[in-house]
Enzyme design. Structure first.
Site, PDB file in Angstrom:
ATOM      1  N   LYS A   1       0.842  -1.202   0.000  1.00 44.58           N
ATOM      2  CA  LYS A   1       0.000   0.000   0.000  1.00 44.58           C
ATOM      3  C   LYS A   1       0.877   1.253   0.000  1.00 44.58           C
ATOM      4  O   LYS A   1       2.077   1.189   0.278  1.00 44.58           O
ATOM      5  CB  LYS A   1      -0.938   0.003   1.204  1.00 44.58           C
TER       6      LYS A   1
ATOM      7  N   TYR B   1      19.455  30.055   3.193  1.00 42.86           N
ATOM      8  CA  TYR B   1      18.419  30.989   3.625  1.00 42.86           C
ATOM      9  C   TYR B   1      18.663  31.487   5.053  1.00 42.86           C
ATOM     10  O   TYR B   1      18.989  30.703   5.954  1.00 42.86           O
ATOM     11  CB  TYR B   1      17.046  30.330   3.561  1.00 42.86           C
TER      12      TYR B   1
END
Length: 401
Positions: A34, A295
């Site tokens: 799954k 950043y």
């Protein structure tokens, strides 16, 4: 190709065979594919697992089941397929048309399946009934609610009870009181099934941690006696559902407070990670001491540094929690057997690593983002999560090796 995932079919098959050997001949192992095989690619993994001997595969929903079924048909193998999320009414026709086996918990779901199957008593459609023994997620509650469902099944012949199942909330905890209570409720529920005159072919429960947990084992390499005994009550075959361990990982076995028995993992050291995530260096530069990197300038170069740029980031599944700042050591990638630490913040599609001590690194060289030397367990520890989430989050082109 900025990054790619290599899937080892050999390791996947070896993990399945290890699990099958661990549970013994009296118990089958459902191979759970799954969520796109936990990020590994359901289609290729299903083919490998079927060839390795899996009688059952577990998928998320009908759509995933149909896609996996098509891949299996091309390969000439076709194990049975369990739709593990409870079947919705609108999925009934697809489930029936493609011969998938749905998990159900109420009469309404089964009525929809019966209508889709044409209410044909000569060819009853098989379902697996989930019993909620204490997880409060899916399933019918034991007792009166279960009796109502079993009564409906007994009064008609278009739907047959092929399996009875439950799921454990704390399977990785050795000596778990919760698991003990759930087992008791499940045994009682199977007793209700038998008393109703129904004869399922399969009784299944548990996951990879159920196989791994030494408290559940008869011997170091033995069966799961509690599950086998419950299945025998119904004249059924026992089955355990494994997902994470197939792909080379397991949750640590924890110890219930006051439990004095064995709490050592049975399989963790013997599993082989199946996924290797790679990328290539797209740029190399040198920076002076004091240079702010990434950043917000959260990382400052403490000395002259040589940096490599990698075209992967959080949009690709490399968690932002692996970022490094001056106060926090983050993750790393591997160049061969050498570590290159992440510096600065992981960006959306770019990450910077320190290759000061690996002078041979050049543009075009391969870096391992996840694999030997940097595992999903490492990523999970740094990100404060579990390996399931790391593996499912990787977004990259996959190839089977």
């Amino acid at each position: 190709m900025k990054s790619w995932v290599e899937i080892s079919g050999q390791r996947l098959a070896a993990n399945y065979r290890l699990l099958a050997d661990m549970v013994g001949a009296e118990t089958s192992v459902m191979a759970v594919v799954k969520a796109d095989a936990y990020g590994h690619g359901a289609d290729p993994c299903a083919v490998v697992l079927a060839a390795a001997g899996a009688e059952w595969l577990g998928v998320t929903d009908a759509a995933e089941g149909v896609a996996v079924q098509a891949s299996l048909a091309q390969a000439g193998v076709q194990p049975r397929m369990l739709v593990m999320s409870e079947a919705l009414g609108e999925e009934a026709e697809t489930v029936v048309e493609h011969g998938l086996t749905p998990v159900v918990s109420n009469v309404e779901q089964m009525e929809a399946l019966a209508r889709a199957a044409g209410n044909d008593a000569s060819r009853p459609f098989g379902v697996h009934l989930e019993v909620d023994t204490g997880m409060a997620r899916q399933g019918v509650s034991p007792g009166g609610a279960l009796d109502d469902v079993l009564g409906w099944l007994s009064r008609q012949s278009a739907i047959s009870l092929d399996g009875v199942m439950t799921h454990f909330a704390s399977a990785e905890i050795a000596g778990s009181h919760q698991t003990s209570e759930q087992r008791t409720r499940f045994e009682q529920a199977v007793g209700q099934v038998v008393a109703a005159g129904l004869k399922p072919a399969w009784v299944h429960a548990g996951n990879s941690s159920t196989i791994d947990n030494p408290a559940d084992a008869e011997t170091a390499t033995g069966s799961l006696p509690w599950l086998v005994n419950v299945a025998r009550m119904a004249g059924a075959r026992a089955m355990v559902r494994s997902g994470l361990a197939l792909y080379g990982y397991s949750l640590p076995v924890e110890r219930e407070q006051g439990y004095g028995g064995d709490a050592r993992s049975r399989i963790r050291s013997r599993l082989q990670p199946v996924m290797t995530w790679k990328t290539r260096v797209t740029g190399v530069r040198e920076v002076e001491p004091g240079t702010k990197i990434g950043y917000n300038g959260t990382y400052t170069a403490p000395h002259r540094m040589r940096l490599a740029l990698l075209p992967v980031g959080y949009a690709d599944g490399l968690r932002r929690e692996l970022s490094a700042t001056g106060a926090h050591t983050g993750g790393w990638v591997m160049f061969g057997e050498a570590r290159a630490a992440l510096v600065g913040r992981v960006s959306m599609n770019l990450t910077i690593v320190d290759v000061t001590g690996i002078q041979s690194v050049a543009v075009g060289d391969e870096a391992v983002v996840l694999g030997a030397g940097i595992t999903a367990d490492d990523h999970a520890r740094l990100a404060g999560t579990i390996p399931y989430e790391i593996l499912c989050g990787v977004k990259s082109t996959r190839c089977l090796r």
